[in-house]
Design a protein around this motif. Structure first.
Motif, PDB file in Angstrom:
ATOM      1  N   LYS A  27       0.896  -1.217   0.317  1.00 41.94           N
ATOM      2  CA  LYS A  27      -0.041  -0.012   0.166  1.00 41.94           C
ATOM      3  C   LYS A  27       0.602   1.525   0.028  1.00 41.94           C
ATOM      4  N   THR A  28       1.574   1.037   0.791  1.00 46.43           N
ATOM      5  CA  THR A  28       2.164   2.599   0.701  1.00 46.43           C
ATOM      6  C   THR A  28       3.112   2.498  -0.193  1.00 46.43           C
ATOM      7  N   THR A  29       3.933   1.343  -0.693  1.00 40.74           N
ATOM      8  CA  THR A  29       4.683   1.932  -1.934  1.00 40.74           C
ATOM      9  C   THR A  29       4.223   2.437  -3.023  1.00 40.74           C
ATOM     10  N   PRO A  59       1.945  11.095   4.676  1.00 43.31           N
ATOM     11  CA  PRO A  59       2.740   9.832   4.632  1.00 43.31           C
ATOM     12  C   PRO A  59       2.372   9.128   5.579  1.00 43.31           C
ATOM     13  N   GLU A  60       3.001   7.748   5.303  1.00 41.39           N
ATOM     14  CA  GLU A  60       2.379   6.773   6.562  1.00 41.39           C
ATOM     15  C   GLU A  60       2.229   7.296   8.268  1.00 41.39           C
ATOM     16  N   ALA A  61       4.114   7.877   8.581  1.00 42.31           N
ATOM     17  CA  ALA A  61       4.505   8.428   9.312  1.00 42.31           C
ATOM     18  C   ALA A  61       5.091   9.977   9.058  1.00 42.31           C
ATOM     19  N   PHE A 110      -4.208  10.240   1.556  1.00 39.10           N
ATOM     20  CA  PHE A 110      -4.218   9.357   2.819  1.00 39.10           C
ATOM     21  C   PHE A 110      -3.118   7.773   3.168  1.00 39.10           C
ATOM     22  N   ASP A 111      -1.755   8.080   3.979  1.00 38.31           N
ATOM     23  CA  ASP A 111      -1.122   6.315   3.918  1.00 38.31           C
ATOM     24  C   ASP A 111      -2.064   6.380   5.666  1.00 38.31           C
ATOM     25  N   GLU A 112      -3.171   5.761   5.465  1.00 42.66           N
ATOM     26  CA  GLU A 112      -2.812   5.723   6.987  1.00 42.66           C
ATOM     27  C   GLU A 112      -3.691   6.578   8.062  1.00 42.66           C
ATOM     28  N   PRO A 113      -4.245   7.223   7.700  1.00 44.04           N
ATOM     29  CA  PRO A 113      -4.675   8.517   8.296  1.00 44.04           C
ATOM     30  C   PRO A 113      -5.248   7.896   9.423  1.00 44.04           C
TER      31      PRO A 113
END
Ligand SMILES: Nc1ncnc2c1ncn2[C@@H]1O[C@H](COP(=O)(O)OP(=O)(O)OP(=O)(O)O)[C@@H](O)[C@H]1O
Ligand SMILES: [Mg+2]
Lengths: 307, 66, 250
Positions: free
Chosen positions: A40-42, A80-82, A154-157
């Motif tokens: 997912k993040t990729t 981003p994720e983090a 949104f990556d894992e908001p």
């Protein structure tokens, strides 16, 4: 607003994405779900212009991500994720710095309003170094919205947030949709996805397992399962016998509440016969509603069997 | 070593600089915390090692949380 | 641009970068005259009849030259250590992702750092050298003009800007602050050594330091032009390298 065709990404010899196809339509909320390490993040990093695909084409806001010189040409809001901030800037200074980047100007009032919106009005003048993970996530959402983009990735908001925070973010996402924005977000929390998404995409081990509008996804043929509540506790011997009934694939639960998973064309009268034969009084018997979780787990299972 | 009033007077700027740095670092150590070493060790380093002590602290000992 | 400059200035102030630079250079500026002043007394008491005047230049000029020697040895070391994280740490910590998404350009990021910290490493050594000049004059006597001192300070500061450009370039290449500092120091001392060995200081950045130490109010034109070219090349390469990086670090 996003069209991805046959997207492949290799990290050295490891193939993280193996030909992803997906389409995000204007004005919808698209939920992107998959296991840890599914890619997912990729995918999202590539769509944000921060990482280059090995193969395949990605159109974001009508722009080819391989043809841009700078991520900001895509005009998206990316969380981003983090998200990493400068710990020595305050929340306000951070948004001021980001907002006034790339020749644009953002008014102080807008920054305050945004911080208010994401629930950081108490922390406007505090340095980000002291923020909790959830507070950084909220600041990240504010940062993604600063230039008021049409498309949000949104990556894992909601992953680092407390229950109220998650609720806030989901409401915010809905509000953004009502303002006409398109939102593409990833999540592990399937109930969240079920609550807000119009379309769901499932990615498993770098491949798309399914991509459908949510209602269709829930109509999917899922093996039936039944929830049963008994009047009196039963012992495990009877439980074992229950799982030997033809067509029952799995029995879970404790001595009072059972879940029985069955084959597709299971005849439920077999269960009732079993209850009568064993003199078991049943308080309730119900076929379980399809939930996104079941669809998802089934996809993961079929994939595991295939490989 | 001949310690005279004159010598101390000559060294005054250096002493002020060194003392200022040490106090600044001590305040930082006690209020903001440290990393890589114990805070008392950092305090001793800043107070007793000339120039290099406080600078080492500011470079690697300061608490920085991302 | 003002926006980015303000961010870099805040970085320098809040992470004590400016303070460290200030402390290092001013410590030596105040220390060397005193050392030179008390040296005869110490030696007289320990080795009577030591031929001091033949070895050490006990004047304001001597102080300035001794100070510049310290700057070459320790100043470059501490500048490298204080500024090695400027870009390398940002890349390592992924803190550039949001600014890039928000529209900061690659060259703008480099330019802001060059401008803010370049100004700092140019002006602080200059101010420190002038301070050294004044303090040495106070302890000994004023027997040198101020103009050569200002020229010398500028040359020294210019050398520090060159170090800064190396730090930025190696920062993008290694993405690691310590490796950046080590590489920069290796180039710094290596080129100085090569310059002495082959007698080519006049074509190298180290020529600036050599000339500064002479306090002749002369500018080594060749070395200055070559250094400027290196600075521009490093800044350009750093921004190009930044552009080719992927921001999908684990
Ligand atoms: N920079 C990288 N270098 C090497 N491998 C990578 C890199 N980035 C990701 N991977 C690998 O690619 C795969 C997909 O990672 P990715 O971060 O996209 O997963 P994800 O779906 O976002 O997982 P999560 O739910 O944990 O966030 C993983 O196996 C990961 O190890
Ligand atoms: Mg992820």
């Amino acid at each position: 607003m996003i069209t991805v065709k046959n997207l492949t990404k290799n990290f050295n010899s490891f193939s993280a994405l193996k030909g992803i196809n997906l389409r995000v339509k204007k004005g919808e909320i698209y939920g992107f779900i998959g296991q840890n390490g599914a890619g997912k993040t990729t995918t999202m990093n590539i769509l944000a212009g921060l990482s280059r695909p090995t193969k395949g084409s990605c159109l974001v806001n009508g722009k080819d991500v391989t043809k841009i010189k700078h991520p900001s040409e895509l005009h998206i809001g990316y969380l981003p994720e983090a998200p990493r901030f400068y710990p020595w800037l305050t929340a306000f200074e951070t948004l001021e710095y980001l907002g006034n980047s790339g020749g644009r100007r953002v008014a102080a009032a807008r920054i305050k309003e945004l911080l208010d919106w994401v629930g950081l009005s108490e922390a406007v003048r505090r340095r980000v170094g002291g923020f909790s993970r959830g507070m950084k996530q909220r600041l990240g959402i504010a940062a993604a919205l600063i230039h008021d983009p049409e498309l949000l990735i949104f990556d894992e908001p909601a992953s680092a947030l407390d229950p109220e925070g998650r609720n806030d973010v989901l409401n915010l996402i809905k509000k953004l949709k009502n303002m006409g924005k398109t939102i593409f977000f990833s999540s592990h929390i399937l109930s969240d996805v079920e609550r807000v998404c119009d379309t769901v995409g499932i990615i498993i081990a770098g491949k798309m397992a399914a991509e459908k509008p949510l209602p269709e996804m829930l109509k999917e043929d899922i093996l039936p399962s039944y929830d049963i509540t008994l009047q009196k506790p039963i012992d495990s011997g009877i439980l074992d016998k229950l799982s030997q009934i033809q067509g029952v694939s799995k029995v879970t639960g404790n001595e009072l509440n059972l879940s029985v998973m069955t084959d597709a064309f299971f005849d439920t009268s077999l269960l009732f016969k079993f209850f009568v034969d064993n003199k078991l009084a049943v308080n309730s018997f119900a076929r379980r509603q399809n939930r996104l979780e079941d669809v998802y787990l089934q996809e993961v299972n079929t994939n595991d069997k295939q490989s | 070593m001949i310690v005279t009033r004159e010598l101390i007077l000559m060294l005054l700027p250096v002493i002020v600089l060194q003392l200022g740095l040490a106090v600044y670092c001590a305040v930082k150590i006690l209020t903001e915390g440290v990393q890589n070493l114990n805070r008392w060790v950092w305090l001793l380093i800043c107070l007793f090692i000339n120039l290099i002590g406080p600078i080492t602290f500011l470079l690697v000992g300061r608490k920085r949380d991302l | 641009m003002i926006n980015s400059l303000r961010k870099e200035i805040r970085y320098g102030l809040r992470n004590n970068t400016f303070l460290i630079l200030f402390a290092v250079f001013f410590f030596f500026a105040f220390m060397t005259p005193v050392m030179l002043k008390i040296l005869p007394e110490v030696l007289k008491s320990k080795f009577p009849g030591f031929p001091l005047q033949e070895l050490v230049n006990m004047t304001q000029l001597g102080c300035l030259q001794s100070y510049m020697g310290d700057v070459l040895e320790i100043g470059t070391l501490l500048v490298s250590l204080a500024l090695c994280g400027l870009l390398a740490q940002e890349i390592r910590d992924n803190t550039l992702v949001l600014p890039l998404c928000a529209g900061q350009s690659y060259s703008g990021i480099i330019a802001a750092k060059m401008l803010v910290f370049g100004t700092a490493v140019l002006l602080i050594p200059l101010a420190a050298l002038v301070t050294d000049y004044l303090y040495a004059g106070l302890l000994f006597s004023f027997d040198t003009g101020i103009l050569p001192v200002i020229t010398g300070g500028l040359l020294q500061g210019f050398y520090m800007v060159y170090l800064l450009s190396l730090l930025l370039l190696f920062g993008t290449l290694t993405k690691n602050p310590i490796a950046t500092a080590l590489l920069t120091l290796a180039v710094n001392y290596g080129l100085y050594f090569a310059g002495s060995l082959l007698d080519i200081h006049r074509y190298l950045p180290s020529g600036l330091l050599r000339e500064a130490q002479q306090l002749q109010n002369t500018i080594p034109l060749q070395a200055a032009v070559i250094t400027l070219a290196i600075i521009i090349a490093c800044a350009f390469l750093a921004s190009r390298t930044l552009q080719t990086l992927e921001w999908s670090k684990k």
